[in-house]
Scaffold this active site. Structure first.
Site, PDB file in Angstrom:
ATOM      1  N   GLU A  53       4.354 -11.306 -27.140  1.00  0.00           N
ATOM      2  CA  GLU A  53       3.777  -9.788 -26.597  1.00  0.00           C
ATOM      3  C   GLU A  53       4.176  -8.614 -26.037  1.00  0.00           C
ATOM      4  OE1 GLU A  53       1.350 -10.561 -22.836  1.00  0.00           O
ATOM      5  OE2 GLU A  53       2.997 -12.205 -22.086  1.00  0.00           O
ATOM      6  N   LYS A  59       5.572 -14.384 -23.497  1.00  0.00           N
ATOM      7  CA  LYS A  59       6.319 -13.063 -22.766  1.00  0.00           C
ATOM      8  C   LYS A  59       7.124 -12.449 -24.159  1.00  0.00           C
ATOM      9  CE  LYS A  59       5.298 -12.685 -19.701  1.00  0.00           C
ATOM     10  NZ  LYS A  59       4.116 -13.366 -19.827  1.00  0.00           N
ATOM     11  N   HIS A  77       6.934 -33.523 -34.937  1.00  0.00           N
ATOM     12  CA  HIS A  77       6.027 -33.282 -35.591  1.00  0.00           C
ATOM     13  C   HIS A  77       5.363 -33.140 -36.437  1.00  0.00           C
ATOM     14  CE1 HIS A  77       5.157 -38.089 -33.065  1.00  0.00           C
ATOM     15  NE2 HIS A  77       6.115 -37.315 -32.668  1.00  0.00           N
ATOM     16  N   GLU A  85       4.586 -19.786 -21.773  1.00  0.00           N
ATOM     17  CA  GLU A  85       5.087 -18.848 -20.976  1.00  0.00           C
ATOM     18  C   GLU A  85       6.465 -18.104 -21.699  1.00  0.00           C
ATOM     19  OE1 GLU A  85       3.007 -17.223 -20.061  1.00  0.00           O
ATOM     20  OE2 GLU A  85       3.963 -15.518 -18.571  1.00  0.00           O
ATOM     21  N   ASN A 125       0.592  -0.141   5.733  1.00  0.00           N
ATOM     22  CA  ASN A 125       0.985  -0.947   5.014  1.00  0.00           C
ATOM     23  C   ASN A 125       1.845  -2.324   5.561  1.00  0.00           C
ATOM     24  OD1 ASN A 125       2.553  -1.754   3.008  1.00  0.00           O
ATOM     25  ND2 ASN A 125       3.807  -1.047   2.524  1.00  0.00           N
ATOM     26  N   GLY A 126       1.453  -3.491   4.882  1.00  0.00           N
ATOM     27  CA  GLY A 126       1.365  -4.512   5.842  1.00  0.00           C
ATOM     28  C   GLY A 126       0.457  -5.253   6.174  1.00  0.00           C
ATOM     29  N   LYS A 164      -4.323  -5.315 -19.592  1.00  0.00           N
ATOM     30  CA  LYS A 164      -3.574  -5.678 -18.396  1.00  0.00           C
ATOM     31  C   LYS A 164      -4.894  -6.815 -17.816  1.00  0.00           C
ATOM     32  CE  LYS A 164      -0.716  -7.506 -15.065  1.00  0.00           C
ATOM     33  NZ  LYS A 164      -0.343  -8.247 -15.532  1.00  0.00           N
ATOM     34  N   TRP A 184      -3.688  -2.025  -1.512  1.00  0.00           N
ATOM     35  CA  TRP A 184      -3.918  -3.164  -2.412  1.00  0.00           C
ATOM     36  C   TRP A 184      -4.100  -3.596  -0.965  1.00  0.00           C
ATOM     37  CZ3 TRP A 184      -4.107  -4.433  -6.928  1.00  0.00           C
ATOM     38  CH2 TRP A 184      -4.050  -5.498  -7.411  1.00  0.00           C
ATOM     39  N   ARG A 233       1.576   1.977  -6.281  1.00  0.00           N
ATOM     40  CA  ARG A 233       1.638   0.352  -5.302  1.00  0.00           C
ATOM     41  C   ARG A 233       0.573   0.024  -4.311  1.00  0.00           C
ATOM     42  NH1 ARG A 233       6.063   1.098  -1.957  1.00  0.00           N
ATOM     43  NH2 ARG A 233       5.875   0.092  -0.546  1.00  0.00           N
ATOM     44  N   CYS A 249       0.940  -1.184  -0.037  1.00  0.00           N
ATOM     45  CA  CYS A 249       0.270   0.034  -0.011  1.00  0.00           C
ATOM     46  C   CYS A 249       0.826   1.660   0.194  1.00  0.00           C
ATOM     47  CB  CYS A 249      -0.999  -0.201   1.651  1.00  0.00           C
ATOM     48  SG  CYS A 249      -1.667  -1.379   1.555  1.00  0.00           S
TER      49      CYS A 249
HETATM   50  C1  AGP Z   1       0.120 -12.361 -19.265  1.00  0.00           C
HETATM   51  O1  AGP Z   1       1.665 -11.597 -20.274  1.00  0.00           O
HETATM   52  C2  AGP Z   1      -0.600 -11.526 -20.562  1.00  0.00           C
HETATM   53  N1  AGP Z   1      -0.951 -10.417 -20.138  1.00  0.00           N
HETATM   54  C3  AGP Z   1      -2.251 -11.848 -19.984  1.00  0.00           C
HETATM   55  O2  AGP Z   1      -2.276 -13.732 -21.155  1.00  0.00           O
HETATM   56  C4  AGP Z   1      -3.190 -12.405 -19.086  1.00  0.00           C
HETATM   57  O3  AGP Z   1      -2.081 -13.798 -18.044  1.00  0.00           O
HETATM   58  C5  AGP Z   1      -4.842 -13.371 -19.372  1.00  0.00           C
HETATM   59  O4  AGP Z   1      -4.934 -12.140 -19.933  1.00  0.00           O
HETATM   60  C6  AGP Z   1      -4.774 -13.506 -17.415  1.00  0.00           C
HETATM   61  O5  AGP Z   1      -5.122 -12.868 -17.303  1.00  0.00           O
HETATM   62  P1  AGP Z   1      -5.450 -12.842 -15.744  1.00  0.00           P
HETATM   63  O6  AGP Z   1      -4.308 -13.815 -15.339  1.00  0.00           O
HETATM   64  O7  AGP Z   1      -5.360 -11.744 -15.040  1.00  0.00           O
HETATM   65  O8  AGP Z   1      -6.434 -13.625 -15.107  1.00  0.00           O
END
Ligand code: AGP
Length: 608
Positions: free
Chosen positions: A488, A485, A504, A481, A100-101, A603, A74, A27, A2
């Site tokens: 994206e 990364k 394959h 993953e 905060n904590g 996000k 938060w 934060r 926070c």
């Molecule tokens: C992760 O790098 C991406 N930005 C995206 O795939 C994300 O993981 C996905 O949209 C799920 O989001 P959430 O974990 O908030 O549900």
């Protein structure tokens, strides 16, 4: 995590507090509030949502106050609501506190207060501390704070004011940062210097176990046992932007390097290596339901789906339970078969992903027990799950998920151990896994030290428009993953798959100089991975490998090797993903991409 701001001086406190909160909004931002000391009273204003919502609630009450504290939240205990927003006050309403904590023994303290006839009105751990200070208060605020903190277990950075002592502000720190800015006849207290340097660059940093009492005429610093402490005044060198970013160039970098701390916070208070036991308060009451589970379905999107795929391996390997992973967007529409004993685990950093929420609702409709593995406390998915486990990794600002992913893995490992110990997992094996898990934060620090070498290596491939990421077993989801990364944030096309699957069809893609990333840690399929590496090399592929410390065989096969410590296979994904996060980050920076806000991405995908 926070944000706290406090002010005492000769200027109106309110604008300084509000401006300071805006500097700390990164934060935490689910609710905010402030307390102003004036005219023998304390005026409290609190609101859900961003700081702007708080500003809209301010009237002229306390506008001339020269002492005040403020907080942007938060949530960790109790969802975002005005009732749970800070500041919290004592029963008398004459003492206010921001925190905060995490107060880990807040339940026991709440019981103690109730025995004194003091009832808390919020769901938070913080209010317990405010009430406890009120309980101990007998005309000396500093002493009351000291007495209360001696009863507390956990972490805190706090600021406290009292209507009965309007000329002072008391602060204390243990485990959460607190800085005091020294102005001309005024002092500004904050969680980090971002809220201070608009007014002064002269600061002192409180250390754990220290307190401070600030008045307009000066300040005193001491230990919790009232032993005076002399603090050195230093000058803040950073720019404002840098401070919010903790000195990093991007939030994604900050969050990658924060992972030793964020994983440690996720694990804190939940592991007992001696007894081989995991404690997960959020699902403790479901022990019987979980023991009767016959099938586990993980559902999520994106990075969270990759965490679910690791969970599938974990639950089958450790808890010996049939498990599968479903894209929420598919699960919600395919009229899934849900038999008795099915547990659905929805994984989501934001807790607001539309498809994951819809899948959760469909699973509940069909009678499944639904658990949430979520970061955002009080989010929709968290609230609509029957129960769950919070990540507690703090707000994740970078659009590409990093620290939330490793915290998701840490929670899933703990859940698998918890369930496994009720089924076929032995005490010794449970202890072995828990000891290895407890060491991950230190090991993660070691892995992240390879960042410069990773940047050096990736430089020669940043114009290659096609990459492959390959892994087997627990590392197959990490290959996925790693590919996500890179895609994206650097906009390079990459594909992850099980290493054996390459033969394959995708092997046709291999051409001279094509970068192929292998997660080749010591595991029971290691020899098979080495064979796959040979197959790629013989067709001109360039090998970038993640391997186990001490592996010398792989150095003759790979152009670049990045090492992770030797840990049991179920724990490897937590470490193996770190070099891949750094690889993607450096590639994106070198290609001049917007790392924190990649094109076309959000996000949280709150639409279908
Ligand atoms: C992760 O790098 C991406 N930005 C995206 O795939 C994300 O993981 C996905 O949209 C799920 O989001 P959430 O974990 O908030 O549900």
């Amino acid at each position: 995590m926070c944000g706290i701001v406090g002010y005492i001086g000769h200027r109106p406190a309110r604008p300084i507090l509000i401006e300071g909160l805006k500097r700390l909004e990164y934060r935490g931002y689910d609710s905010a509030g402030l307390a102003l000391v004036h005219d023998d009273r304390i005026t409290i204003r609190r609101s859900v949502g961003r700081i702007a919502a708080l500003e809209s609630k301010l009237d002229d009450k306390g506008s001339d106050a020269i002492v005040g504290i403020a907080h942007t939240r938060w949530a960790t205990h109790g969802g975002p609501s005005e009732k749970n927003a800070h500041p919290h006050v004592s029963r008398s309403g004459r003492i206010a506190l921001v925190h905060n904590g995490i107060i880990e023994n807040y339940r026991a303290l709440r019981t103690f207060l109730e025995q004194q006839g003091i009832c808390c009105v919020s769901e938070t751990d913080t209010e317990v501390l405010a009430q406890l200070i009120g309980h101990f208060y007998d005309g000396n605020l500093e002493q009351a704070v000291r007495d209360a903190l001696h009863e507390v277990q956990g972490t805190y950075g706090i600021a406290v004011v009292s209507a009965d002592e309007p000329d002072r502000l008391v602060a204390a720190r243990k485990g959460s940062p607190l800085i005091i800015g020294i102005g001309d006849g005024e002092y500004i207290l904050a969680s980090d210097a971002a809220a201070i340097i608009a007014h002064t660059h002269q600061v002192i940093y409180l250390s754990d176990g220290e307190m401070a009492t600030l008045t307009r005429d000066g300040f005193r610093t001491m230990t919790l046992d009232a032993v005076p402490v002399t603090k050195e005044v230093t000058a803040v060198e950073f720019s404002l932007d840098q401070i919010e970013l903790g000195g990093h160039e991007h939030f994604m970098a900050k969050e990658i390097f924060e992972q030793p701390q964020s994983i440690a916070t996720t694990l804190r208070g939940r592991l007992d290596p001696r007894q081989g036991v995991v404690t997960l308060g959020g699902i403790a009451h479901l022990a019987r339901d979980m023991a009767r589970a016959r099938r586990i379905i993980f559902t999520a999107q994106g990075t969270a789906w990759h965490a679910g795929l690791v969970g599938e391996y974990l639950f089958e390997d450790i808890a010996k339970l049939p498990a599968e992973t479903e894209y929420a967007s598919e699960f919600r529409y395919r009229n899934p078969v849900i038999e008795d004993g099915t547990v659905v685990i929805a994984i989501s950093q934001s807790g607001e992903t539309a498809d994951t929420l819809a899948a959760l609702r469909e699973a509940k409709e069909k009678g499944a027990l639904v658990l949430g593995v979520v970061n955002a406390v009080g989010s929709t998915i968290a609230r609509e799950s029957d129960a769950g486990v919070y990540l507690h990794c703090g707000p994740e600002i970078g659009v590409a998920s990093t620290k939330a992913f490793t915290s998701q893995l840490a929670v899933l490992i703990m859940m698998a151990i918890r369930l496994g110990r009720r089924r076929f997992l032995s005490h010794d094996e449970g202890c072995r896994l828990i000891r290895a898990l407890a060491e991950v934060p230190n090991m993660a620090s070691r892995v992240l030290q390879q960042s410069d070498a990773i940047r050096e290596a990736v430089q020669q491939y940043i114009n290659r428009e096609n990459w492959l990421f390959l892994g087997r077993g627990y590392n197959y989801p990490i290959a996925l993953e790693g590919a996500l990364k890179l895609k994206e944030i650097s906009y390079i096309h990459a594909e992850g798959m099980p290493a054996a699957e390459m033969k394959h069809g995708p092997i046709a893609l291999i051409n001279e100089g094509m970068p192929v990333v292998f997660i080749a840690t010591q595991c029971h399929q290691y020899d098979k991975v080495i064979s796959n590496i040979e197959e790629v090399r013989s067709r001109g592929g360039r090998i970038i490998a993640v391997a186990t410390e001490g592996d010398t065989e792989i150095t003759s096969l790979a152009e670049h090797v990045f090492y992770v410590p030797d840990v049991p296979e179920p724990i490897q994904p937590l470490l193996a993903v770190l070099p891949l996060q750094l690889l993607a980050y450096h590639a994106a920076v070198l290609r001049g991409c917007n790392v924190d806000k990649p094109r076309n991405l959000a996000k949280s995908v709150t639409v279908e």
